[in-house]
Design an enzyme around this catalytic site. Structure first.
Site, PDB file in Angstrom:
ATOM      1  N   GLU A  58      32.635 -73.392   0.937  1.00 16.21           N
ATOM      2  CA  GLU A  58      31.246 -73.524   1.630  1.00 16.21           C
ATOM      3  C   GLU A  58      30.626 -74.849   1.256  1.00 16.21           C
ATOM      4  O   GLU A  58      29.709 -75.335   1.137  1.00 16.21           O
ATOM      5  CB  GLU A  58      30.103 -72.490   1.266  1.00 16.21           C
ATOM      6  N   TYR A  70       5.724 -61.825  -4.457  1.00 13.92           N
ATOM      7  CA  TYR A  70       6.606 -62.675  -5.351  1.00 13.92           C
ATOM      8  C   TYR A  70       7.851 -62.993  -4.135  1.00 13.92           C
ATOM      9  O   TYR A  70       8.426 -64.161  -4.236  1.00 13.92           O
ATOM     10  CB  TYR A  70       7.516 -61.951  -6.422  1.00 13.92           C
TER      11      TYR A  70
HETATM   12  O1  LIG Z   1      31.315 -66.500  -0.553  1.00 10.77           O
HETATM   13  C1  LIG Z   1      32.454 -67.224  -0.120  1.00 10.77           C
HETATM   14  C2  LIG Z   1      32.560 -67.803   1.238  1.00 10.77           C
HETATM   15  O2  LIG Z   1      31.340 -67.520   1.822  1.00 10.77           O
HETATM   16  C3  LIG Z   1      33.439 -67.625  -1.348  1.00 10.77           C
HETATM   17  O3  LIG Z   1      33.890 -68.552  -1.014  1.00 10.77           O
HETATM   18  P1  LIG Z   1      34.694 -69.429  -2.050  1.00 10.77           P
HETATM   19  O4  LIG Z   1      35.602 -68.834  -2.984  1.00 10.77           O
HETATM   20  O5  LIG Z   1      35.538 -70.513  -1.510  1.00 10.77           O
HETATM   21  O6  LIG Z   1      33.390 -70.053  -2.818  1.00 10.77           O
HETATM   22 ZN   LIG Z   2      30.146 -65.937   1.323  1.00 16.68          ZN
END
Ligand SMILES: O=C(CO)COP(=O)(O)O
Ligand SMILES: [Zn+2]
Length: 210
Positions: free
Chosen positions: A73, A119
């Site tokens: 991401e 909050y």
């Molecule tokens: O949450 C995730 C993908 O949306 C985890 O992916 P990554 O292990 O590449 O960070």
């Molecule tokens: Zn994710």
């Protein structure tokens, strides 16, 4: 904060999220703005078991410089930073109650959760739903980027929250507040509820400008 301290902070806060069940398996990712670009959690890594020396360092253009390969991401994080110059950290989780809300059919896609508590209003505010795309898809990054000028927090449909903030601690606190509010929202489904009024929300926004 020195580079070493920032790395320790990421590892400590990620482990705290993992140990409290807010992240599990290898889900979720974190990034923090540093002098020479971004530190990100490596792809496929567990938040419970990060190594500070192996965090991914990306240059200001998002190119991988050192450490393990970054989260899939990374483009999504970069797309959000591009629209939020004041943001220094982003947290993305698959925290259960937030994901549950992201799968509901009848929710307001422009603002998924009601202002149940002060909050939640102070730390999250409005929370739009980003349409579903596969994890790591460039279209997902683009869709988040399009919403990020107006929103520091978004909820990915059938996936989970993405929250940016001025600091990593603020991003973690806001993500936790979002998860707890999603839990309250689900717990209150069968009951008539009394969210904060528009006047109460406006008063909070005046007292605690984000
Ligand atoms: O949450 C995730 C993908 O949306 C985890 O992916 P990554 O292990 O590449 O960070
Ligand atoms: Zn994710």
């Amino acid at each position: 904060m020195s580079d070493a301290k920032i790395r320790e902070d990421i590892v400590r806060r990620a482990a705290s999220l993992y140990n409290r069940g807010l992240s599990f398996g290898s889900s979720g990712n974190i990034s923090v703005r540093v002098d020479d670009g971004w530190l990100m959690t490596p792809t496929g890594s567990s938040m419970g078991d990060l190594d500070p020396a192996r965090l991914s360092l990306l240059d200001p253009e998002g190119r991988h410089i050192s450490g393990d390969a970054p989260t899939k991401e990374a483009f999504l994080h970069m797309a959000m930073y591009a629209k939020r110059s004041g943001a220094s950290a982003i947290v993305h989780l698959h925290s259960t109650h937030s994901v549950a809300v992201s799968c509901l059919k009848c929710i307001d896609q422009k603002d998924v959760l009601p202002p149940l508590t002060a909050y939640y209003v102070m730390r999250v505010g409005k929370l739009p739903l980003v349409p579903y795309f596969a994890p790591g898809d460039l279209e997902l990054a683009k869709a988040v980027g399009e919403m990020a000028s107006d929103h520091h927090a978004v909820l990915l449909a059938n996936h989970g929250p993405v929250v940016s903030a001025r600091s990593l601690s603020d991003a973690v606190y806001a993500t936790e507040e979002l998860e707890e509010t999603a839990k309250l929202f689900l717990a209150l489904q069968a009951m008539e509820t009394r969210p904060l009024t528009a006047d109460q929300v406006a008063d909070l926004q005046r007292r605690f400008p984000s």
